[in-house]
Design a protein around this motif. Structure first.
Motif, PDB file in Angstrom:
ATOM      1  N   SER A  67      -0.483   6.993 -14.314  1.00 32.03           N
ATOM      2  CA  SER A  67       0.186   7.840 -13.320  1.00 32.03           C
ATOM      3  C   SER A  67      -0.423   7.683 -11.931  1.00 32.03           C
ATOM      4  O   SER A  67       0.289   7.821 -10.926  1.00 32.03           O
ATOM      5  CB  SER A  67       0.153   9.309 -13.747  1.00 32.03           C
ATOM      6  OG  SER A  67      -1.165   9.806 -13.792  1.00 32.03           O
ATOM      7  N   LEU A  71       2.097   6.991  -8.812  1.00 32.92           N
ATOM      8  CA  LEU A  71       2.160   7.883  -7.644  1.00 32.92           C
ATOM      9  C   LEU A  71       1.710   7.184  -6.366  1.00 32.92           C
ATOM     10  O   LEU A  71       2.273   7.423  -5.291  1.00 32.92           O
ATOM     11  CB  LEU A  71       1.341   9.144  -7.900  1.00 32.92           C
ATOM     12  CG  LEU A  71       1.905  10.046  -9.000  1.00 32.92           C
ATOM     13  CD1 LEU A  71       0.972  11.210  -9.282  1.00 32.92           C
ATOM     14  CD2 LEU A  71       3.304  10.531  -8.663  1.00 32.92           C
ATOM     15  N   LEU A  84       8.001  13.014  -3.344  1.00 29.55           N
ATOM     16  CA  LEU A  84       7.812  13.340  -4.761  1.00 29.55           C
ATOM     17  C   LEU A  84       6.458  12.837  -5.262  1.00 29.55           C
ATOM     18  O   LEU A  84       5.791  13.510  -6.052  1.00 29.55           O
ATOM     19  CB  LEU A  84       8.948  12.755  -5.597  1.00 29.55           C
ATOM     20  CG  LEU A  84      10.312  13.401  -5.394  1.00 29.55           C
ATOM     21  CD1 LEU A  84      11.401  12.594  -6.087  1.00 29.55           C
ATOM     22  CD2 LEU A  84      10.298  14.841  -5.889  1.00 29.55           C
ATOM     23  N   ALA A  85       6.054  11.662  -4.798  1.00 26.31           N
ATOM     24  CA  ALA A  85       4.754  11.114  -5.199  1.00 26.31           C
ATOM     25  C   ALA A  85       3.623  11.999  -4.685  1.00 26.31           C
ATOM     26  O   ALA A  85       2.654  12.264  -5.407  1.00 26.31           O
ATOM     27  CB  ALA A  85       4.595   9.688  -4.677  1.00 26.31           C
ATOM     28  N   GLY A  88       3.504  14.980  -6.812  1.00 28.90           N
ATOM     29  CA  GLY A  88       3.010  14.625  -8.144  1.00 28.90           C
ATOM     30  C   GLY A  88       1.499  14.609  -8.238  1.00 28.90           C
ATOM     31  O   GLY A  88       0.922  14.861  -9.297  1.00 28.90           O
ATOM     32  N   VAL A  91      -0.260  17.632  -9.708  1.00 29.38           N
ATOM     33  CA  VAL A  91      -0.280  17.838 -11.160  1.00 29.38           C
ATOM     34  C   VAL A  91      -1.574  17.225 -11.705  1.00 29.38           C
ATOM     35  O   VAL A  91      -1.944  16.109 -11.316  1.00 29.38           O
ATOM     36  CB  VAL A  91       0.957  17.166 -11.805  1.00 29.38           C
ATOM     37  CG1 VAL A  91       0.921  17.281 -13.316  1.00 29.38           C
ATOM     38  CG2 VAL A  91       2.239  17.759 -11.226  1.00 29.38           C
ATOM     39  N   ARG A  96      -0.261  14.311 -16.172  1.00 32.67           N
ATOM     40  CA  ARG A  96       0.495  13.168 -15.644  1.00 32.67           C
ATOM     41  C   ARG A  96       0.398  11.966 -16.581  1.00 32.67           C
ATOM     42  O   ARG A  96       1.397  11.309 -16.876  1.00 32.67           O
ATOM     43  CB  ARG A  96      -0.023  12.757 -14.266  1.00 32.67           C
ATOM     44  CG  ARG A  96       0.306  13.711 -13.162  1.00 32.67           C
ATOM     45  CD  ARG A  96      -0.084  13.153 -11.809  1.00 32.67           C
ATOM     46  NE  ARG A  96      -1.514  13.327 -11.540  1.00 32.67           N
ATOM     47  CZ  ARG A  96      -2.341  12.362 -11.151  1.00 32.67           C
ATOM     48  NH1 ARG A  96      -1.930  11.133 -10.990  1.00 32.67           N
ATOM     49  NH2 ARG A  96      -3.604  12.625 -10.913  1.00 32.67           N
TER      50      ARG A  96
END
Length: 134
Positions: A67, A71, A84-85, A88, A91, A96
């Motif tokens: 991940s 990302l 969005l990355a 992310g 998280v 992830r």
């Protein structure tokens, strides 16, 4: 040096992912190499990530997998993927990577079989590393 994405050259999901990334990489920052190629194997060995069943991103001399790689790739793409990355990254990595592993375990079933691989257009083909670029 441009960031390099090392992908599984035997996986149709991975091939499609490379095409998807390239279409959203408007500044053409990424270079690509199949992990099974001579260049790919040499880079994996250099980063001590041989035998990993994951996408690998090499950026500024650092190797990123799972991940983290996805990302970091997303950060270079056009909106909304870069946003969005960034989100992310909030998280936890454990969660992830769990999601990444679930998708990776099913990736061969996520893409329908094709009779042959589609050749990339010349402008994309130029971004693939091959033995002549070592």
């Amino acid at each position: 040096m441009s960031p390099i994405i090392l992908f599984d050259g035997d996986c149709l999901f991975c091939h499609d992912s490379v095409w998807w990334i390239a279409a959203r990489d408007r500044k053409a920052v990424f270079r690509f190499a199949a992990q099974q190629s001579t260049v790919g194997r040499a880079l994996l060995e250099k980063g001590n990530v041989l035998g990993r069943d994951t996408v690998v991103l090499i950026e500024d001399g650092c190797y990123y997998i799972k991940s983290d790689a996805v990302l970091r790739i997303g950060r270079h793409l056009a909106w909304p993927w870069n946003g969005l990355a960034a989100a992310g990254l909030l998280v936890p990595r454990l969660l992830r990577d769990f999601v990444y592993d679930q998708i990776a375990a099913r990736r061969h079933r996520l893409i329908r079989k094709q009779d042959r691989c589609q050749l990339p257009p010349p402008e994309l083909r130029a971004r693939f590393l091959d033995e002549s670029l070592q």
